[in-house]
Scaffold this active site. Structure first.
Site, short mmCIF file in Angstrom:
data_model
loop_
_atom_site.label_atom_id
_atom_site.label_comp_id
_atom_site.label_asym_id
_atom_site.label_seq_id
_atom_site.Cartn_x
_atom_site.Cartn_y
_atom_site.Cartn_z
N GLY A 414 0.83 -1.20 0.00
CA GLY A 414 0.00 0.00 0.00
C GLY A 414 0.86 1.24 0.00
N GLN A 415 0.34 2.32 -0.56
CA GLN A 415 1.13 3.52 -0.66
C GLN A 415 0.17 4.70 -0.78
OE1 GLN A 415 3.63 3.54 -4.08
NE2 GLN A 415 5.08 5.00 -3.18
N GLY A 416 0.50 5.76 -0.10
CA GLY A 416 -0.39 6.91 -0.19
C GLY A 416 0.20 8.08 0.55
N GLY A 417 -0.68 9.06 0.81
CA GLY A 417 -0.21 10.25 1.50
C GLY A 417 0.32 9.94 2.87
N LYS A 436 3.82 -0.45 8.79
CA LYS A 436 3.39 0.87 8.32
C LYS A 436 4.52 1.85 8.54
CE LYS A 436 -0.95 2.96 7.78
NZ LYS A 436 -2.36 2.85 8.12
N ASP A 531 -9.96 9.15 12.48
CA ASP A 531 -9.96 9.06 11.02
C ASP A 531 -10.75 7.84 10.57
OD1 ASP A 531 -9.44 9.71 8.41
OD2 ASP A 531 -7.37 8.95 8.44
#
Ligand SMILES: *[C@@H]1O[C@H](CO)[C@@H](O)[C@H](O)[C@H]1NC(C)=O
Ligand SMILES: *[C@@H]1O[C@H](CO)[C@@H](O)[C@H](O)[C@H]1NC(C)=O
Ligand SMILES: *[C@@H]1O[C@H](CO)[C@@H](O)[C@H](O)[C@H]1NC(C)=O
Ligand SMILES: *[C@@H]1O[C@H](CO)[C@@H](O)[C@H](O)[C@H]1NC(C)=O
Ligand SMILES: *[C@@H]1O[C@H](CO)[C@@H](O)[C@H](O)[C@H]1NC(C)=O
Ligand SMILES: *[C@@H]1O[C@H](CO)[C@@H](O)[C@H](O)[C@H]1NC(C)=O
Length: 677
Positions: A414-417, A436, A531
């Site tokens: 996974g990859q993101g902001g 993470k 969140d």
């Protein structure tokens, strides 16, 4: 030398034992006896005068010639040397001869016979002497004196040789090989000097060889001369005698006997090599006279005998031996014979020193760099609240190098902001983990630590389990249990949409609500999620939801340039929080309401219909109606209208702009659970 030193105690013991066995033996006091005659040293057992010699070893200092002679012999036997050390005597013995007046007429002769004394201590040395016969038609031989054989040949030993000359010029100086002269080795055990001649025809040789001669002589002391064919008949030849203590005893027997001759300490007994009996010798490392008490004294190898006992290093005398060593800082493979050399020549020292110095500098630089890296890691560790987290048992604090093998692009899932998520296996673990690695900075170290600690204590089947963290990096890395089916977001909105029936959706909703409720109210220190969104609800292989990223999303500061992330979150964010900046458990409830809406409509939060619903302008009734209208057609037919009404009720209440009118999570969870039934 060590080996010699080791021998010493043994020798002393042997000597002491020998001493004990002869306490009764008389110790000769020879202090009144002459110790030489005509410059020749006379030592006990030899001696001149009554009481000065051992039986058989008497010497007479001849008052006419002034020379020492052996006592008790049939003819005077002058003595040249009496050696205690080698048990030898060098004496002068007469030559045997016969002279001819005509071809076969002997006009005079002598067999040279010498009988030594009746004590029989002497033997003619077979190793040092030879028999020489001189003449030009001559055969002569000697024999052992004592009759030991039988029949015609009475004696045990016979030896002799034959010499001949063709003419007067035949014999040559220096050659004693059968022409005018012959010689032969002699057997051991000869006790006297007694020659026999054969009588041969002298015709033709009488002029240049009128006599025959036969004699024993020291091998090293006689060389044939042609002139010796006319030798003086009174000539005496030097001969070596072996003497021994001829008590008819071997060493072994003698040591027990009263008469044992080896009186001195540090002496030893040797069986005689020529005839019966034994001789004494000082032990190795000692010298002197073993036949008198304390006659053997230590040899000072260092000062007096440097030729026999070489030492090129530092010599130190020890009893019975000596040590030879190189001085400190020098060495030699053999200090006895090879001079000691300094261990390191100057050039070698300089080279070694330089290399050593460079090496040390390199090591120090290396250590410094490693230390710097270590200090950096330590600083991160401290900054990230490591010291606090370390005290908590349940959470595992990983070392950077433990996680590094997993943090590879091939493991990235996974990859993101927020950063990156990797899937991998820790060493010795069967179950995979999700790691993470946030991209952005952590707000406050201690706060982070506290949250991590609290979370690590939580064990709920609907909450992703935090296994541990790594703090030795600038942004802490978190290690979670791996949840296999991915996020609710993916399940709902992936391109290849799987069918999701109402029951499953209700179950996901109810259990997610349970997880949130648990964190809000069932633990001592409530934890808010901060969140809540479908991307943070993970599903395991049985589609059991597990809420991930508890608290941590909030802990990680959202930088302004991460607009993508922020927009993505906007739809879920409690408007009240946006307005007041006050985040409460009801903010989580609002977000959960949006998730529920997404779950039953299968529309993204950014969908205009959803967006419209979330707008502030609509009243409760319209909103509820809107919700029911938007229900995913896939499930709308299956459920009763009552269920969708209830769901819409819950959703609208969660989304209420008035914080106080929103239900709490426990309430939501209970109602969803009820609907599921
Ligand atoms: C040996 O005898 C002499 C006198 O003849 C005497 O002076 C000396 O002390 C004696 N030595 C020993 C060791 O008995
Ligand atoms: C030599 O000594 C012997 C006894 O040992 C004696 O009879 C003789 O007279 C001595 N001769 C001389 C010249 O002193
Ligand atoms: C006694 O020992 C010395 C030195 O070891 C040696 O030279 C000598 O021949 C020995 N004597 C006898 C009689 O063996
Ligand atoms: C031996 O002597 C004879 C007579 O003197 C002489 O003729 C002959 O050459 C001699 N032989 C040798 C080998 O010298
Ligand atoms: C000795 O030998 C010679 C010849 O070489 C001979 O003439 C003579 O008779 C011999 N003499 C005796 C006594 O045999
Ligand atoms: C020496 O010993 C032998 C037998 O071992 C014996 O026959 C002989 O008589 C002994 N001689 C002396 C002088 O003791």
């Amino acid at each position: 030398m060590p080996t010699r030193l080791i021998l010493l105690p043994f020798l002393l013991l042997a000597a002491a034992a020998a001493m004990a066995s002869r306490v009764t033996a008389e110790s000769k006091n020879t202090s009144g006896c002459p110790d030489s005659c005509s410059g020749i040293s006379i030592q006990y057992p030899f001696g001149i005068g009554t009481g000065c010699f051992r039986n058989g070893f008497e010497i007479v200092c001849d008052n006419v010639t002034g020379m020492p002679v052996l006592a008790g012999t049939t003819r005077p036997v002058p003595v040249n040397l009496l050696s205690i050390k080698t048990a030898e005597a060098r004496v002068m013995l007469p030559v045997a001869w016969q002279c001819f007046s005509s071809a076969k007429t002997v006009y005079d002769s002598s067999d040279g016979d010498v009988h030594f004394n009746s004590d029989d201590v002497y033997r003619i040395s077979n190793t040092h002497n030879q028999l020489v016969v001189i003449g030009c038609n001559t055969l002569a031989y000697t024999q052992s004196q004592r009759s030991e054989g039988n029949g015609y040949y009475l004696y045990a030993y016979y030896t002799g040789c034959m010499s001949f000359c063709n003419n007067s010029r035949s014999a040559t100086d220096g050659a004693c090989a059968g022409v005018g002269c012959c010689h032969v080795e002699i057997p051991p055990g000869l006790t006297n000097n007694n020659m026999e001649f054969e009588l041969y025809n002298r015709s033709g040789v009488l002029a240049f060889s009128p006599c025959d001669y036969a004699f024993l002589v020291d091998k090293d002391s006689y060389t044939f001369r042609k002139a010796d064919l006319k030798m003086d008949t009174n000539t005496k030849m030097p001969v070596w005698l072996d003497w021994a203590i001829r008590d008819n005893l071997t060493c072994e027997q003698a040591k027990k006997a009263e008469s044992y001759a080896c009186m001195s300490t540090n002496s030893e007994c040797l069986d005689s090599s020529n005839g019966p009996g034994y001789v004494c010798n000082c032990s190795k490392g000692y010298q002197g006279n073993p036949y008198i008490a304390d006659g053997c004294t230590d040899i000072n190898e260092c000062d007096e005998h440097s030729k026999e006992y070489p030492c090129r290093g530092v010599c130190e005398n020890t009893p019975g031996s000596y040590e030879c060593m190189c001085p400190r800082g020098t060495h030699s493979a053999d200090p006895l014979n090879i001079p000691c050399n300094p261990n390191f020549p100057l050039a070698a020292k300089i080279v070694t020193g330089t290399i050593g110095g460079l090496f040390i500098v390199a090591i120090m630089v290396f250590i410094f760099l490693i230390g710097k890296e270590k200090r950096k890691m330590k600083e991160f560790f401290r900054k990230n609240g490591g010291p606090i987290i370390e005290k908590v048992n349940k959470i595992k604090v990983f070392k950077k190098e433990e996680l590094e093998p997993i943090l590879k692009t091939s493991n990235r899932i996974g990859q993101g902001g927020f950063g990156e998520v990797y899937k991998g296996y820790l060493r010795d673990e069967i179950r995979p983990v999700a790691i993470k690695k946030p991209k952005i900075d952590v707000k406050v170290a201690n706060q982070f630590a506290n949250e991590v600690i609290i979370q690590s204590r939580v064990l709920h089947k609907n909450i992703v389990n935090l296994i541990g963290c790594c703090l030795e990096v600038d942004v802490p890395i978190l290690v979670y249990e791996y949840v296999s089916n991915g996020s609710l977001d993916k399940i709902l909105h992936d391109n290849n949409r799987l069918p999701l029936d109402l029951d499953l959706r209700l179950q996901i909703a109810a259990q997610s609500a349970k997880g949130l409720a648990y964190m809000h109210s069932e633990i001592t220190t409530p934890i808010l999620h901060g969140d809540v969104k479908p991307a943070n609800i993970l599903l395991d292989e049985d589609f059991v939801p597990k809420i991930s990223d508890f608290g941590t999303s909030r802990m990680i500061a959202i930088e302004e340039n991460y607009t993508g992330t922020i927009i993505g979150n906007w739809g879920y964010m409690d408007p009240e929080y946006v307005q007041t900046g006050l985040y409460t458990s009801k903010s989580d409830v609002y977000s959960f309401g949006v998730v529920l809406l997404e779950l039953i409509t299968r529309k993204k939060v950014l969908d205009p219909d959803i967006n419209n619903l979330l707008g502030n302008s609509l009243d409760t009734y319209t909103k509820k109606k809107g919700v029911i209208e938007l229900v995913d057609p896939e499930i709308s037919a299956k459920g009763t209208i009552g269920i969708f009404h209830s769901l819409a009720d819950i959703i609208v209440q969660c989304l209420n702009l008035d914080v106080d009118l929103r239900p709490d999570m426990a309430d939501v969870a209970e109602r969803l659970q009820f609907l599921l039934k």
